[in-house]
Scaffold this active site. Structure first.
Site, mmCIF file in Angstrom:
data_model
loop_
_atom_site.group_PDB
_atom_site.id
_atom_site.type_symbol
_atom_site.label_atom_id
_atom_site.label_comp_id
_atom_site.label_asym_id
_atom_site.label_seq_id
_atom_site.Cartn_x
_atom_site.Cartn_y
_atom_site.Cartn_z
ATOM 1 N N HIS A 40 0.790 -0.963 0.085
ATOM 2 C CA HIS A 40 0.101 -0.045 0.109
ATOM 3 C C HIS A 40 0.886 1.354 0.038
ATOM 4 C CE1 HIS A 40 -3.275 2.917 1.129
ATOM 5 N NE2 HIS A 40 -3.916 1.868 0.369
ATOM 6 N N ASP A 96 -8.009 -5.541 0.008
ATOM 7 C CA ASP A 96 -8.672 -5.677 -1.241
ATOM 8 C C ASP A 96 -8.021 -7.195 -1.684
ATOM 9 O OD1 ASP A 96 -9.502 -3.457 -2.651
ATOM 10 O OD2 ASP A 96 -7.388 -2.770 -2.913
HETATM 11 N N1 CMC Z 1 4.402 -7.161 -5.281
HETATM 12 C C1 CMC Z 1 5.624 -7.283 -5.233
HETATM 13 N N2 CMC Z 1 6.525 -6.278 -5.076
HETATM 14 C C2 CMC Z 1 5.932 -5.235 -4.782
HETATM 15 C C3 CMC Z 1 4.428 -5.040 -4.510
HETATM 16 C C4 CMC Z 1 3.864 -6.031 -4.772
HETATM 17 N N3 CMC Z 1 2.441 -6.202 -4.832
HETATM 18 N N4 CMC Z 1 4.290 -3.666 -4.125
HETATM 19 C C5 CMC Z 1 5.329 -3.103 -4.063
HETATM 20 N N5 CMC Z 1 6.201 -4.044 -4.229
HETATM 21 C C6 CMC Z 1 7.712 -3.433 -4.371
HETATM 22 C C7 CMC Z 1 8.253 -2.623 -5.628
HETATM 23 O O1 CMC Z 1 8.692 -3.390 -6.639
HETATM 24 C C8 CMC Z 1 9.448 -1.842 -4.903
HETATM 25 O O2 CMC Z 1 10.441 -2.461 -4.953
HETATM 26 P P1 CMC Z 1 11.913 -1.989 -5.067
HETATM 27 O O3 CMC Z 1 12.020 -0.999 -3.824
HETATM 28 O O4 CMC Z 1 12.725 -2.831 -4.976
HETATM 29 O O5 CMC Z 1 11.966 -0.946 -6.395
HETATM 30 C C9 CMC Z 1 8.771 -1.541 -3.595
HETATM 31 O O6 CMC Z 1 8.125 -2.698 -3.166
HETATM 32 C C10 CMC Z 1 7.945 -0.339 -3.362
HETATM 33 O O7 CMC Z 1 6.968 -0.230 -3.958
HETATM 34 P P2 CMC Z 1 6.386 1.174 -4.773
HETATM 35 O O8 CMC Z 1 5.728 0.806 -6.135
HETATM 36 O O9 CMC Z 1 7.647 2.159 -4.756
HETATM 37 O O10 CMC Z 1 5.411 1.476 -3.788
HETATM 38 P P3 CMC Z 1 4.206 2.359 -4.176
HETATM 39 O O11 CMC Z 1 3.807 2.846 -2.754
HETATM 40 O O12 CMC Z 1 4.341 3.238 -5.226
HETATM 41 O O13 CMC Z 1 2.992 1.399 -4.428
HETATM 42 C C11 CMC Z 1 1.235 0.072 -4.581
HETATM 43 C C12 CMC Z 1 1.821 0.978 -3.682
HETATM 44 C C13 CMC Z 1 -0.328 -0.089 -3.587
HETATM 45 C C14 CMC Z 1 0.794 0.764 -5.896
HETATM 46 C C15 CMC Z 1 1.938 -1.356 -4.847
HETATM 47 O O14 CMC Z 1 2.197 -1.973 -3.570
HETATM 48 C C16 CMC Z 1 1.159 -2.284 -5.486
HETATM 49 O O15 CMC Z 1 1.163 -2.324 -6.897
HETATM 50 N N6 CMC Z 1 0.420 -3.228 -5.017
HETATM 51 C C17 CMC Z 1 -0.380 -4.171 -5.895
HETATM 52 C C18 CMC Z 1 -1.750 -3.557 -6.156
HETATM 53 C C19 CMC Z 1 -2.709 -3.322 -5.144
HETATM 54 O O16 CMC Z 1 -2.993 -4.197 -4.235
HETATM 55 N N7 CMC Z 1 -3.292 -2.055 -4.613
HETATM 56 C C20 CMC Z 1 -4.271 -2.009 -3.840
HETATM 57 C C21 CMC Z 1 -3.622 -0.765 -2.876
HETATM 58 S S1 CMC Z 1 -4.835 -0.753 -1.579
HETATM 59 C C22 CMC Z 1 -6.389 -0.208 -2.337
HETATM 60 C C23 CMC Z 1 -6.677 1.378 -2.601
HETATM 61 O O17 CMC Z 1 -6.503 1.848 -1.184
HETATM 62 O O18 CMC Z 1 -6.779 1.847 -3.505
#
Ligand code: CMC
Length: 429
Positions: A306, A364
């Site tokens: 998240h 989710d």
């Molecule tokens: N699976 C594997 N690796 C992950 C995941 C995941 N679900 N989420 C983040 N990472 C890794 C990512 O590759 C990165 O690694 P590194 O530091 O080595 O580059 C690190 O964790 C940080 O990720 P980020 O993309 O910089 O983090 P963010 O805060 O921008 O992303 C997120 C948050 C929710 C978009 C992401 O965790 C994701 O894509 N999750 C899967 C989709 C999901 O379940 N979304 C629902 C969010 S909750 C509902 C809502 O409130 O809308």
């Protein structure tokens, strides 16, 4: 509110900016005068360090796993209250008295039907259209049906539009579902509460009696409460940005629905279920975990991680309990997808990659499993999220419109394209 200052050394000068403190949470450096003082913009793609507004509605502490609506913890609201009470709280700022609650329930319930002509509007969509595509269109079209609540400068019209949106969204969502599966629309039943009425409109058919199961209705109620608002997330910011231009509330909510559809936001529960089905069997989990960790593979474990919560999402805790209540009530034990989900949860909570990056199962992950057990197809998951989030969107929109400092949202950019150059006639290119 206390005030101090922050100093910035830039262009050979020291610039001072006010630091503002909220009631709880991080301080903010008010850089509103930065461009005027320094000629420079800030750069923060994804707004990870930017407070885009002042708000009194919802507070999140992602490190501690705290979510408060108007100060009340989400678990207490979900445990003791119902969805319309949460709606009242978000809209008016206080929990209702008994008389206020009865009046609010009455007002919402009397707005659940939609203009009869809207039912014909649905038939313009292909039957195989994604229900979120239908939602974007039909909710946007509300502004063409309810002209008497589109004057945003009139507080009465703003409240009527808010009530209409909360009341009609489940009806429209159920109609989108019924149209999708080729069944007749079911009118709302005002003797039922919000969640039970929604299940009724989705699952009843005219040819037989449908009795709402109270355990399932309570689970639906919880899902709605848990998704009601979540501070300045992508879709709420979209609603605020759309509303900042003076657009009518129905158009703004349609914009929010479009934003919610994406798999990184509301589409995640649908994506999580699709992923569980793709994995198919617990034996294949290691392969998918390896892909999630591989930097060269864009695959992510849907339903994990998240942007704000770097601790267990407090909503996920309640949702996990609700998931087990629903599965118990329906006697679902040997579902291969559920086996995959439970095993995946166990691995992700113990694997160092997920622990170090603080990637916990999010709401989710559990809501997807619960909604499937309730009988909804995956294509409806984000629609249900939209039904719940409508109150958050509209409460945030109202707060913005009523803020005397409100102005149109207009971010700037770091331009990296070509500097000015002369036009070249086509024959000389
Ligand atoms: N699976 C594997 N690796 C992950 C995941 C995941 N679900 N989420 C983040 N990472 C890794 C990512 O590759 C990165 O690694 P590194 O530091 O080595 O580059 C690190 O964790 C940080 O990720 P980020 O993309 O910089 O983090 P963010 O805060 O921008 O992303 C997120 C948050 C929710 C978009 C992401 O965790 C994701 O894509 N999750 C899967 C989709 C999901 O379940 N979304 C629902 C969010 S909750 C509902 C809502 O409130 O809308």
């Amino acid at each position: 509110m206390t005030e101090s200052t922050a100093k910035l050394e830039f262009g050979g000068k020291t610039h001072e900016f006010k630091v503002r403190s909220g009631s709880v949470g991080p301080d903010v450096i008010d850089i509103g005068a930065l461009y005027k003082d320094t000629g420079a913009f800030t750069y923060d793609p994804g707004f990870t360090s930017t407070a885009s507004c002042e708000s009194e509605i919802t507070f999140i502490d992602g490190d501690e796993g705290i979510l408060l609506h108007r100060g009340y913890p989400i678990d207490q609201l979900a445990e003791h209250g119902d969805f319309l009470e949460a709606c009242y709280l978000l809209l008016y700022g206080e929990l209702p008295t008994k008389a206020q609650k009865d009046d609010f329930d009455y007002r919402v319930t009397r707005h659940t039907m939609v203009h009869e002509q809207m039912s014909r509007f649905f038939t313009g969509f292909r039957r195989d259209a994604h229900p979120m595509a239908v939602m974007c269109g039909v909710v946007g079209a509300l502004s063409a049906f309810y002209h008497d609540s589109t004057d945003i400068s009139d507080p009465h019209q703003r409240m009527v539009a808010s009530i209409r949106l909360i009341a009609k969204m489940p009806t429209i969502a159920a109609m989108a579902y019924k149209y999708h599966i080729g069944q007749p629309f079911i009118y709302p039943k005002n003797e039922l509460n919000f969640a039970a009425n929604f299940l009724h409109m989705c699952f009843a058919v005219p040819c037989e009696e449908y009795k709402v199961n109270p355990v399932l209705a309570r689970a639906m109620e919880r899902i709605f409460i848990l998704h009601a608002d979540h501070e300045q997330n992508a879709s709420t910011s979209t609603v605020r940005l759309a509303g900042s231009s003076g657009a009518n509330p129905f158009a703004c909510i349609a914009a929010g629905i479009a934003c919610l559809w994406g798999p990184a936001h509301g589409g995640a529960n649908e994506a999580a279920l699709n992923m569980l089905s793709e994995i198919g069997h617990v034996d294949r989990i290691p392969e998918f975990i390896a892909r999630a960790k591989d930097k060269n593979d864009p695959f992510r474990l849907m339903g994990f991680g998240h942007r704000v919560y770097k601790n267990y999402d407090p909503r996920a805790k309640i949702m996990q309990k609700t998931t087990h209540e629903v599965l118990g009530e329906l006697g679902i034990k040997d579902d291969p997808m559920l086996d995959v989900a439970m095993e995946l949860e166990k691995i992700a909570l113990t694997d160092s990659y997920f622990i170090e990056k603080k990637l916990y199962p999010n709401i989710d992950f559990y809501s997807g499993i619960t909604l499937k057990a309730l009988g909804f197809p995956t294509t409806m998951f984000t629609v249900l999220f939209a039904v719940a989030r409508t109150v958050g969107w509209i409460a945030q929109w109202k707060e913005m419109i009523e803020d005397p400092h409100q102005k149109i949202g207009r971010p700037r950019q770091l331009y990296t394209g070509s500097p000015e150059r002369d036009y070249v006639p086509i024959a000389k290119r």
